[in-house]
Scaffold this active site. Sequence first.
Site, mmCIF file in Angstrom:
data_model
loop_
_atom_site.group_PDB
_atom_site.id
_atom_site.type_symbol
_atom_site.label_atom_id
_atom_site.label_comp_id
_atom_site.label_asym_id
_atom_site.label_seq_id
_atom_site.Cartn_x
_atom_site.Cartn_y
_atom_site.Cartn_z
ATOM 1 N N PHE A 25 -4.775 2.887 14.712
ATOM 2 C CA PHE A 25 -5.371 3.798 13.867
ATOM 3 C C PHE A 25 -6.201 3.499 13.395
ATOM 4 C CE2 PHE A 25 -2.582 7.744 12.734
ATOM 5 C CZ PHE A 25 -1.181 7.520 14.304
ATOM 6 N N ASN B 230 0.898 -1.473 -0.192
ATOM 7 C CA ASN B 230 0.108 0.398 0.292
ATOM 8 C C ASN B 230 0.661 0.999 0.118
ATOM 9 O OD1 ASN B 230 0.879 0.384 2.853
ATOM 10 N ND2 ASN B 230 -0.526 -1.287 3.095
ATOM 11 N N PRO C 250 -2.113 -12.066 10.456
ATOM 12 C CA PRO C 250 -2.850 -12.291 11.244
ATOM 13 C C PRO C 250 -2.942 -10.391 11.772
ATOM 14 C CG PRO C 250 -0.205 -12.848 11.551
ATOM 15 C CD PRO C 250 -0.558 -12.552 10.015
ATOM 16 N N LYS D 9 -13.362 -0.704 15.176
ATOM 17 C CA LYS D 9 -12.430 -0.796 15.188
ATOM 18 C C LYS D 9 -11.539 -0.917 17.210
ATOM 19 C CE LYS D 9 -10.730 -0.566 10.766
ATOM 20 N NZ LYS D 9 -10.489 0.110 9.571
ATOM 21 N N ASP E 182 -4.143 -7.614 4.980
ATOM 22 C CA ASP E 182 -4.798 -7.843 6.369
ATOM 23 C C ASP E 182 -4.655 -9.237 5.196
ATOM 24 O OD1 ASP E 182 -5.994 -6.830 8.217
ATOM 25 O OD2 ASP E 182 -7.289 -5.335 5.777
ATOM 26 N N ILE F 12 -2.694 -7.827 14.029
ATOM 27 C CA ILE F 12 -0.938 -7.687 15.505
ATOM 28 C C ILE F 12 -2.121 -7.085 16.087
ATOM 29 C CG2 ILE F 12 1.029 -6.714 15.389
ATOM 30 C CD1 ILE F 12 1.039 -6.683 12.531
HETATM 31 O O1 PMT Z 1 2.714 6.345 6.602
HETATM 32 P P1 PMT Z 1 2.361 7.274 5.800
HETATM 33 O O2 PMT Z 1 2.272 7.818 4.925
HETATM 34 O O3 PMT Z 1 2.835 8.555 6.781
HETATM 35 O O4 PMT Z 1 0.576 7.131 6.211
HETATM 36 C C1 PMT Z 1 0.060 7.169 7.391
HETATM 37 C C2 PMT Z 1 -1.041 6.213 7.486
HETATM 38 C C3 PMT Z 1 -2.521 6.330 6.971
HETATM 39 C C4 PMT Z 1 -0.709 5.175 6.761
HETATM 40 C C5 PMT Z 1 -1.559 5.730 9.510
HETATM 41 O O5 PMT Z 1 -1.950 6.839 9.572
HETATM 42 C C6 PMT Z 1 -2.745 4.778 9.928
HETATM 43 O O6 PMT Z 1 -4.489 5.143 9.196
HETATM 44 N N1 PMT Z 1 -1.977 3.749 9.714
HETATM 45 C C7 PMT Z 1 -3.022 2.239 9.869
HETATM 46 C C8 PMT Z 1 -3.616 2.167 8.665
HETATM 47 C C9 PMT Z 1 -4.426 0.720 8.568
HETATM 48 O O7 PMT Z 1 -3.669 -0.010 8.004
HETATM 49 O O8 PMT Z 1 -5.555 0.733 9.587
HETATM 50 P P2 PMT Z 1 -6.982 -0.390 9.260
HETATM 51 O O9 PMT Z 1 -7.432 0.235 9.920
HETATM 52 O O10 PMT Z 1 -6.917 -0.916 8.467
HETATM 53 O O11 PMT Z 1 -5.810 -1.290 10.430
HETATM 54 C C10 PMT Z 1 -6.764 -0.116 11.516
HETATM 55 C C11 PMT Z 1 -5.182 -1.047 13.172
HETATM 56 O O12 PMT Z 1 -5.295 -2.281 12.570
HETATM 57 C C12 PMT Z 1 -4.358 -0.310 12.088
HETATM 58 O O13 PMT Z 1 -3.864 0.023 14.439
HETATM 59 C C13 PMT Z 1 -3.408 -1.044 12.469
HETATM 60 O O14 PMT Z 1 -1.915 -0.910 11.932
HETATM 61 C C14 PMT Z 1 -3.644 -2.842 12.781
HETATM 62 N N2 PMT Z 1 -3.761 -3.603 12.163
HETATM 63 C C15 PMT Z 1 -4.471 -3.628 11.025
HETATM 64 C C16 PMT Z 1 -4.410 -4.910 10.371
HETATM 65 C C17 PMT Z 1 -3.295 -6.375 10.713
HETATM 66 N N3 PMT Z 1 -3.465 -7.416 10.202
HETATM 67 N N4 PMT Z 1 -2.819 -5.966 12.216
HETATM 68 C C18 PMT Z 1 -3.082 -4.492 12.535
HETATM 69 O O15 PMT Z 1 -2.401 -4.647 13.276
#
Ligand code: PMT
Length: 421
Positions: free
Chosen positions: A329, A214, A311, A343, A283, A313
């Site tokens: 995030f 991504n 997973p 979330k 994911d 995480i």
């Molecule tokens: O890196 P930059 O270019 O500065 O951009 C910043 C950002 C947009 C990446 C950052 O601000 C951000 O939003 N990060 C989270 C991106 C994300 O994957 O969000 P999500 O909504 O898909 O995931 C939700 C949360 O679960 C996140 O804390 C993610 O780290 C966590 N996660 C998601 C999937 C997974 N398999 N394991 C996880 O731990």
Amino acid sequence: MASLVGKRILLGIGGGIAAYKSAHLARLLKQSGADVRVVMTAGGQAFITPMTLQALTGEAVRTSLLDPDAEAGMGHIELARWADLILIAPATADLMAKLANGIADDLLTTLCLATHADCLLAPAMNQAMWRHPATQRNARQLIEDGWRLLGPAAGDQACGDTGPGRMLEPEAILAEIGATATRLDNVQPLTGHIITITAGPTQEPLDPVRYLSNHSSGKMGFALAEAAARRGAEVRLISGPVALATPPGVTRHDVTTACDMATAAHRLAVDSDIFIGCAAVADYRAESVAAHKLKKQPDQDGMMLSLVRNPDIIAEIGALAAPPFLVGFAAETRDLESYARDKLERKGLDMIVANDVSQTGLGFGSDHNAALVLWRTDNEPAESTTGRRELPAQDKPALAEAILDTIVERLAHANRPQDNQ
Ligand code: PMT
């Protein structure tokens, strides 16, 4: 006038006609209560004499890197350590180019490499020089390296041109420094805390030359790591593949895939008291990775990829027997708040930082971001908080500070054994 009482400011003066304004700037800084020391480049001395600055600051002005007298007293490393803040005004195109490339061929550029102080510069040059792609590239590099650029202003120039490149007026520079000093004074420390932060993308290989990933650049997570280290925390940064330098004082663990990131997170989160999941973790990954480069077949118009779940995480860290204070995030392109609330609950988080990544100039890859922060209020009386804070669009280092301020506030409310340490 801003109060800078007790602040140690190193004023660097480069070789531009705007150097004549630096005398007034030095005077304003002194009047605001700052302890001011001046370092001049050879070019700076061509426009204004060290004697003038010495008279205004009451301190000997330093001009030479290889000065045996000064090295016996306050050498360049001591000067770099002494400063709370380094301000270069004026900063010429040449000086910016040197700083952007880590060139250290005089006292000022050398101590800038050796310092942990906040670094600001006020560019001053001809408008064509400022607009030149090389200068613009250097300006972007300096911002990426943590410098704050004050100006330049646009208007009539000493050379007769009109346009951007004028040094900001000393009063405007003073106002900016006052705002920076206030921010530093109000910072909530994180001394004694161990923080693990994930940042950047993951890459999920399909074959030896291709992967799923991504647009995460890591800037947001690295800004958090840098700000947390500056507040005195022990910071462990688990980074996916990014092109960023490790912030000072941060221990970095490079990973590639979500599974690698999960392994590192489990290892490092166990004795952390705060875990921030800023990484954009894939994911899904390929069910099997081809041993050799996948070849297109002449009779094949499409291709099916079989993916399996990675997973989650942060949810796994949340399920530990004694989880750290958990900050996730949420990157969303619609229904920001409702997806983020979901979330927060589903992943067992204490707090979530939701960002709308559909907005141009914010989120993935950009230098700026805005966020909606939500947190649980389970252990609190109903009237104590709304559990919601909007953080407006700003550069990622400033947003990181605002997020950490919110974390420090919420830590004080979270009923966790480590808070009693
Ligand atoms: O890196 P930059 O270019 O500065 O951009 C910043 C950002 C947009 C990446 C950052 O601000 C951000 O939003 N990060 C989270 C991106 C994300 O994957 O969000 P999500 O909504 O898909 O995931 C939700 C949360 O679960 C996140 O804390 C993610 O780290 C966590 N996660 C998601 C999937 C997974 N398999 N394991 C996880 O731990």
